[in-house]
Design a protein around this motif. Structure first.
Motif, PDB file in Angstrom:
ATOM      1  N   ILE A 309      45.335  81.455  22.973  1.00 23.14           N
ATOM      2  CA  ILE A 309      44.213  81.220  22.062  1.00 23.14           C
ATOM      3  C   ILE A 309      43.301  80.128  22.614  1.00 23.14           C
ATOM      4  CG2 ILE A 309      43.610  80.382  19.763  1.00 23.14           C
ATOM      5  CD1 ILE A 309      46.260  81.684  18.777  1.00 23.14           C
ATOM      6  N   LEU A 310      43.901  79.049  23.109  1.00 23.59           N
ATOM      7  CA  LEU A 310      43.114  77.947  23.658  1.00 23.59           C
ATOM      8  C   LEU A 310      42.337  78.380  24.896  1.00 23.59           C
ATOM      9  CD1 LEU A 310      45.685  75.026  23.250  1.00 23.59           C
ATOM     10  CD2 LEU A 310      43.572  75.346  21.946  1.00 23.59           C
ATOM     11  N   SER A 311      42.922  79.259  25.713  1.00 26.90           N
ATOM     12  CA  SER A 311      42.208  79.761  26.893  1.00 26.90           C
ATOM     13  C   SER A 311      40.980  80.551  26.485  1.00 26.90           C
ATOM     14  CB  SER A 311      43.140  80.628  27.742  1.00 26.90           C
ATOM     15  OG  SER A 311      44.204  79.861  28.269  1.00 26.90           O
ATOM     16  N   LEU A 312      41.101  81.332  25.402  1.00 28.20           N
ATOM     17  CA  LEU A 312      39.948  82.071  24.893  1.00 28.20           C
ATOM     18  C   LEU A 312      38.868  81.103  24.394  1.00 28.20           C
ATOM     19  CD1 LEU A 312      38.691  84.816  24.149  1.00 28.20           C
ATOM     20  CD2 LEU A 312      39.854  84.644  21.933  1.00 28.20           C
ATOM     21  N   MET A 313      39.282  80.059  23.703  1.00 24.20           N
ATOM     22  CA  MET A 313      38.338  79.054  23.206  1.00 24.20           C
ATOM     23  C   MET A 313      37.677  78.304  24.360  1.00 24.20           C
ATOM     24  SD  MET A 313      40.634  77.494  20.085  1.00 24.20           S
ATOM     25  CE  MET A 313      39.535  76.087  19.900  1.00 24.20           C
ATOM     26  N   GLN A 314      38.440  78.057  25.402  1.00 25.10           N
ATOM     27  CA  GLN A 314      37.916  77.295  26.536  1.00 25.10           C
ATOM     28  C   GLN A 314      36.741  78.003  27.192  1.00 25.10           C
ATOM     29  OE1 GLN A 314      40.900  75.951  29.364  1.00 25.10           O
ATOM     30  NE2 GLN A 314      39.521  76.364  31.075  1.00 25.10           N
ATOM     31  N   GLN A 315      36.823  79.310  27.287  1.00 24.86           N
ATOM     32  CA  GLN A 315      35.768  80.059  27.967  1.00 24.86           C
ATOM     33  C   GLN A 315      34.606  80.399  27.045  1.00 24.86           C
ATOM     34  OE1 GLN A 315      35.764  80.473  31.157  1.00 24.86           O
ATOM     35  NE2 GLN A 315      37.807  79.586  31.401  1.00 24.86           N
ATOM     36  N   ARG A 339      41.546  73.224  14.222  1.00 23.91           N
ATOM     37  CA  ARG A 339      42.467  74.162  13.575  1.00 23.91           C
ATOM     38  C   ARG A 339      41.734  75.431  13.144  1.00 23.91           C
ATOM     39  NH1 ARG A 339      47.234  71.674  11.798  1.00 23.91           N
ATOM     40  NH2 ARG A 339      47.328  69.447  12.235  1.00 23.91           N
ATOM     41  N   GLN A 340      40.545  75.260  12.600  1.00 23.26           N
ATOM     42  CA  GLN A 340      39.788  76.422  12.163  1.00 23.26           C
ATOM     43  C   GLN A 340      39.426  77.320  13.343  1.00 23.26           C
ATOM     44  OE1 GLN A 340      35.869  75.690  10.465  1.00 23.26           O
ATOM     45  NE2 GLN A 340      36.182  77.350   8.999  1.00 23.26           N
ATOM     46  N   GLU A 341      39.026  76.700  14.460  1.00 26.74           N
ATOM     47  CA  GLU A 341      38.690  77.481  15.645  1.00 26.74           C
ATOM     48  C   GLU A 341      39.916  78.233  16.162  1.00 26.74           C
ATOM     49  OE1 GLU A 341      35.806  78.019  16.968  1.00 26.74           O
ATOM     50  OE2 GLU A 341      34.702  76.688  15.634  1.00 26.74           O
ATOM     51  N   VAL A 342      41.083  77.569  16.128  1.00 27.24           N
ATOM     52  CA  VAL A 342      42.310  78.239  16.577  1.00 27.24           C
ATOM     53  C   VAL A 342      42.601  79.447  15.701  1.00 27.24           C
ATOM     54  CG1 VAL A 342      44.813  77.999  16.791  1.00 27.24           C
ATOM     55  CG2 VAL A 342      43.304  76.202  17.664  1.00 27.24           C
ATOM     56  N   ALA A 343      42.452  79.280  14.393  1.00 29.13           N
ATOM     57  CA  ALA A 343      42.736  80.389  13.471  1.00 29.13           C
ATOM     58  C   ALA A 343      41.789  81.564  13.709  1.00 29.13           C
ATOM     59  CB  ALA A 343      42.623  79.896  12.023  1.00 29.13           C
ATOM     60  N   GLN A 344      40.510  81.275  13.896  1.00 31.11           N
ATOM     61  CA  GLN A 344      39.541  82.349  14.113  1.00 31.11           C
ATOM     62  C   GLN A 344      39.802  83.078  15.421  1.00 31.11           C
ATOM     63  OE1 GLN A 344      35.730  80.429  13.824  1.00 31.11           O
ATOM     64  NE2 GLN A 344      35.836  80.165  11.599  1.00 31.11           N
ATOM     65  N   ASN A 345      40.129  82.330  16.468  1.00 29.10           N
ATOM     66  CA  ASN A 345      40.384  82.974  17.749  1.00 29.10           C
ATOM     67  C   ASN A 345      41.734  83.672  17.779  1.00 29.10           C
ATOM     68  OD1 ASN A 345      38.252  82.252  20.064  1.00 29.10           O
ATOM     69  ND2 ASN A 345      38.351  80.529  18.619  1.00 29.10           N
ATOM     70  N   ALA A 346      42.665  83.247  16.918  1.00 31.74           N
ATOM     71  CA  ALA A 346      43.947  83.956  16.825  1.00 31.74           C
ATOM     72  C   ALA A 346      43.730  85.375  16.326  1.00 31.74           C
ATOM     73  CB  ALA A 346      44.895  83.189  15.891  1.00 31.74           C
ATOM     74  N   LYS A 399      45.119  71.863  25.876  1.00 35.51           N
ATOM     75  CA  LYS A 399      46.034  72.698  26.656  1.00 35.51           C
ATOM     76  C   LYS A 399      46.988  71.840  27.491  1.00 35.51           C
ATOM     77  CE  LYS A 399      44.394  76.360  28.714  1.00 35.51           C
ATOM     78  NZ  LYS A 399      43.523  77.207  29.555  1.00 35.51           N
ATOM     79  N   VAL A 400      46.449  70.765  28.084  1.00 33.23           N
ATOM     80  CA  VAL A 400      47.311  69.880  28.868  1.00 33.23           C
ATOM     81  C   VAL A 400      48.383  69.266  27.983  1.00 33.23           C
ATOM     82  CG1 VAL A 400      47.407  67.755  30.215  1.00 33.23           C
ATOM     83  CG2 VAL A 400      45.542  69.358  30.569  1.00 33.23           C
ATOM     84  N   ALA A 401      47.988  68.792  26.800  1.00 37.88           N
ATOM     85  CA  ALA A 401      48.939  68.132  25.908  1.00 37.88           C
ATOM     86  C   ALA A 401      50.033  69.088  25.449  1.00 37.88           C
ATOM     87  CB  ALA A 401      48.200  67.555  24.707  1.00 37.88           C
ATOM     88  N   GLU A 453      37.747  76.558  35.579  1.00 38.56           N
ATOM     89  CA  GLU A 453      38.864  76.832  36.481  1.00 38.56           C
ATOM     90  C   GLU A 453      40.240  76.441  35.950  1.00 38.56           C
ATOM     91  OE1 GLU A 453      38.211  75.301  40.400  1.00 38.56           O
ATOM     92  OE2 GLU A 453      36.077  75.766  40.363  1.00 38.56           O
ATOM     93  N   PHE A 454      40.313  75.614  34.904  1.00 42.75           N
ATOM     94  CA  PHE A 454      41.636  75.181  34.439  1.00 42.75           C
ATOM     95  C   PHE A 454      42.389  76.352  33.833  1.00 42.75           C
ATOM     96  CE2 PHE A 454      44.185  73.022  30.969  1.00 42.75           C
ATOM     97  CZ  PHE A 454      45.255  72.755  31.820  1.00 42.75           C
TER      98      PHE A 454
END
Length: 745
Positions: A309-315, A339-346, A399-401, A453-454
């Motif tokens: 999910i975070l990879s999708l948000m990152q791009q 949190r809201q962004e994570v839920a929407q992208n999930a 993502k790193v954390a 690139e990450f």
């Protein structure tokens, strides 16, 4: 550059054939270095010819003609300097001078550029040939019977070779820009041959029995400074990507870092518990969609799903939460928005359910990073443009954390270092100068690559941090030189103020309560005071020149005492005219003007002896020899201390902390109602104990005592950094926010 006579080490016995060995070393160095210089000058010749064909006036035919005229002299002079270095090692009675400058406050801009070129050339060669330099230097020191050999005394050292080129160019009439070009081409040519030169030098010394078991403690880098391969832009199709690799970190966590992280987790849990009820439910899980049933089944997100999910948000949406905050569209915390962004992208990835929850460890990581960026983006130390830059790194750091919690434990974690380096490049940088704007553009490029690139490989943080820090090196050297100049200037001001105060007190002591005629008052208060101040700065109190001037003052005052009681003219003590003229010459008054000034003093004494009161004496120093009043100088931009209040009001605890500040400590200065700038303690005066503070560019921003800083802290104009770096300081502020939030619930 001044050279010290080295201390002989009696327990080290140089080889008996030292002279022959030094001759061999000199021969093989000359055979490699001189052709490299000749090739470099040849390439400069080609470069200038090409520029002249393009119609460049500065680097045109005149510069080319001057280079061709001076080329042979430059090579011969360089050879002489190098041979002189080897003569010094043989124990010659006189040291061969290699030009260098130590008075940074007197350097012009062109000289600063040339000094930077010398340092860059030396640093480049050391990085490329570190092991060879180290072993050759130690063996040469042993040959010369010394425990240690300074770089400026060692003809094999890169610093000596670089400074020798500056010496060789000094007597030429090449313009500054051409000299810099010579340094650049010489750096390339010399870097290519020094490896073999050091290898041959070490082989010669080992064969002679000089420290054969010596091993290097440093490693060479793949590329010298200034020769890094071109960095590909984001549009470059050939841009290189970071290879997968394991980041090396210390195996042990310090007790302080472990305690800090444990305290943060405890505060985070306590904060969630204190919120209670529905608020706790909202904070312990991801944001629920509007209208969702609070009793809906809980869907747990694993770490792998969260990373997807975070990879999708990152791009797709790296700026959205930050843009909303800056546009004033939301007052919610960054954690809530995340949190809201994570839920929407999930839901975009097909994750079923509206009530999404994270694993406890992942939740801690997400919340801590969100709180960390909340601190960075809410503080006044960055303007809106800088906040947008830093905000784009939010998702990669989440993502790193999640993947590597060591970021919160290890100060040397690559992600932590990159954030500190980005902050260092941006703090106090408003893009006002071309170099500052170029640095901000480089930060943009670094963040672009991180976002693009990450892919869960933390090694990219290390690569990007090293690239950005290397790019900043040239700026840092310039800033360090500016800081040294500011320190030297402040030291000079304090010494001058101290000398003036001492001279004023000494003259007042000798003068006593005497009411002198205007001409004597002007002579003592201006010319004598100026002369004694210069003598104290150069020769010191009690020096022969100082004593002679004081004796002349006493002789004048004695003559005044005789005249005031109307003694006959023949009984008046004679004035020391030669000493008075020497005093006047310090102010630029010489020849006939000085004689007229001394005659004016004599005339005043005659009038006094005739019965005229000192206050009525019309004699003045001749107008042409009176020192003009110094022109008003516009004050340097700096903070107003304590809002103009003479009474300093401060907390004793804060004063104690201010008194413990050391050179290198960083503070935050409020330069306006909505702007805070970092400031470093660059120097602490041994005279007044005042602290000189400079900004990131090395420019003086404030000089204040510990008491004044403590008073400014109480007014909110100064604050101390709790951590050693931006990341550390932000984590301390996160802890404070969690404490305050829990206490308010």
């Amino acid at each position: 550059m001044s050279f010290r006579t080295p201390t002989e080490i009696p327990n080290q016995t140089p080889p008996p054939d030292r002279g022959r060995l030094l001759d061999s070393l000199q021969k093989q160095m000359l055979e490699r270095v001189l052709p490299a210089l000749d090739r470099a000058l040849g390439k400069v010749d080609d470069y200038l010819f090409d520029r002249s064909q393009q119609g460049d006036e500065e680097f045109g035919l005149l510069a080319l003609r001057e280079l061709r005229r001076q080329r042979g002299h430059i090579s011969r002079r360089y050879e002489e300097v190098l041979q002189g270095g080897f003569r010094n090692l043989r124990g010659a009675s006189e040291w061969f001078p290699v030009s260098a400058r130590s008075d940074l406050s007197l350097l012009s801009e062109e000289e600063l550029e040339e000094q930077l070129a010398v340092e860059q050339l030396a640093d480049s060669l050391v990085r490329l040939h570190g092991p060879g330099v180290e072993m050759a230097s130690k063996r040469v020191a042993h040959i010369s019977g010394r425990e240690e050999l300074q770089a400026q005394d060692n003809p094999l050292a890169p610093a000596f070779l670089a400074t020798a080129l500056r010496t060789a160019l000094e007597q030429s009439e090449l313009i500054a820009g051409v000299r810099i070009v010579v340094f650049k081409f010489f750096e390339r040519e010399l870097g290519a041959v020094l490896g073999a030169a050091y290898e041959r030098a070490n082989t010669l010394m080992i064969a002679a029995g000089v420290l054969p078991e010596l091993r290097s403690t440093v490693k060479a880098q793949a590329q010298p400074a200034g020769h890094a391969p071109p960095v590909a832009t984001p549009q470059d199709p050939h841009a290189t990507h970071v290879q997968q690799g394991q980041v090396q970190l210390p195996t042990q966590v310090t007790a302080a870092d472990q305690a800090m992280f444990g305290n943060l987790l405890g505060l985070l849990q306590g904060w969630r518990t204190a919120m209670g009820g529905a608020a706790a439910d909202e904070q312990s899980g991801l944001m629920q969609s509007h209208g969702a049933d609070s009793q809906a089944p809980v869907t747990k997100l694993g770490s792998s799903e969260l990373m997807s999910i975070l990879s999708l948000m990152q791009q797709d949406m790296p700026n959205n939460p930050i843009a909303q905050r800056q546009a004033g569209e939301t007052h919610r915390s960054l954690a809530d928005q995340l949190r809201q962004e994570v839920a929407q992208n999930a839901r975009k990835l097909g994750v079923a359910g509206d009530n999404l929850h994270l694993d406890g460890l992942d939740e801690d990581a997400v919340d801590l990073v969100a709180l960390l960026f909340d601190v960075l983006l809410d503080g006044p130390q960055f303007d809106a443009n800088i906040r947008r830059k830093i905000g784009r790194m939010l998702v990669p750091y989440v993502k790193v954390a999640v993947k590597d919690r060591r970021m919160f434990l290890f100060k040397e974690h690559p992600a932590r270092r990159l954030l500190n380096t980005v902050a260092e490049a941006c703090e106090g940088n408003h893009g006002e100068a071309p170099q500052e704007q170029a640095l901000l553009n480089r930060v943009d490029y670094t963040i672009d690559r991180l976002v693009a690139e990450f892919n869960e490989d933390v090694a990219i943080f290390e690569a990007l941090e090293q690239e950005l820090r290397s790019y900043m090196a040239q700026h840092r050297k310039r800033f360090e030189l500016a800081e040294k100049r500011a320190t030297e200037a402040q030291r000079g001001r304090e010494r001058l103020d101290l000398a003036r105060s001492a001279v004023a007190a000494e003259l007042m002591q000798h003068r006593g309560e005497r009411e002198l005629p205007p001409v004597m008052d002007e002579f003592l208060g201006r010319h004598v005071a100026h002369h004694l101040t210069q003598v104290m700065l150069r020769d010191g109190h009690g020096s022969p020149r100082h004593e002679q001037a004081i004796q002349a003052v006493d002789r004048l005052l004695l003559a005044f005492d005789y005249a005031e009681v109307r003694s006959p003219l023949e009984e008046l003590p004679s004035l020391p005219r030669a000493q008075f003229e020497a005093i006047l010459s310090s102010s630029g008054c010489t020849g006939d003007s000085a004689k007229v000034a001394v005659d004016s003093l004599q005339d005043a004494l005659v009038r006094l002896a005739a019965g005229e009161r000192a206050a009525d004496n019309p004699t003045h120093m001749p107008e042409q020899v009176i020192l003009p009043e110094p022109k008003a100088v516009e004050p340097e931009p700096q903070l107003e201390i304590v809002a103009g209040n003479d009474h300093l009001d401060y907390d004793a605890a804060m004063l104690d902390r201010m008194r413990k500040l050391q050179v290198g400590s960083w503070l935050q200065l409020a330069t306006s109602a909505d702007r805070v700038e970092p400031a470093k303690v660059s120097w602490i005066s041994p005279i007044s104990s005042r602290l000189l503070l400079v900004n990131r560019r090395g420019i003086r921003v404030l000089v204040a005592s510990a008491e004044e800083l403590a008073a400014m802290a109480k007014l909110g104009k100064v604050s101390l950094r709790e951590g050693e770096s931006v990341f550390d300081n932000a984590m301390h502020q996160v802890a404070d926010r969690l404490k305050n939030a829990a206490n308010q619930l």
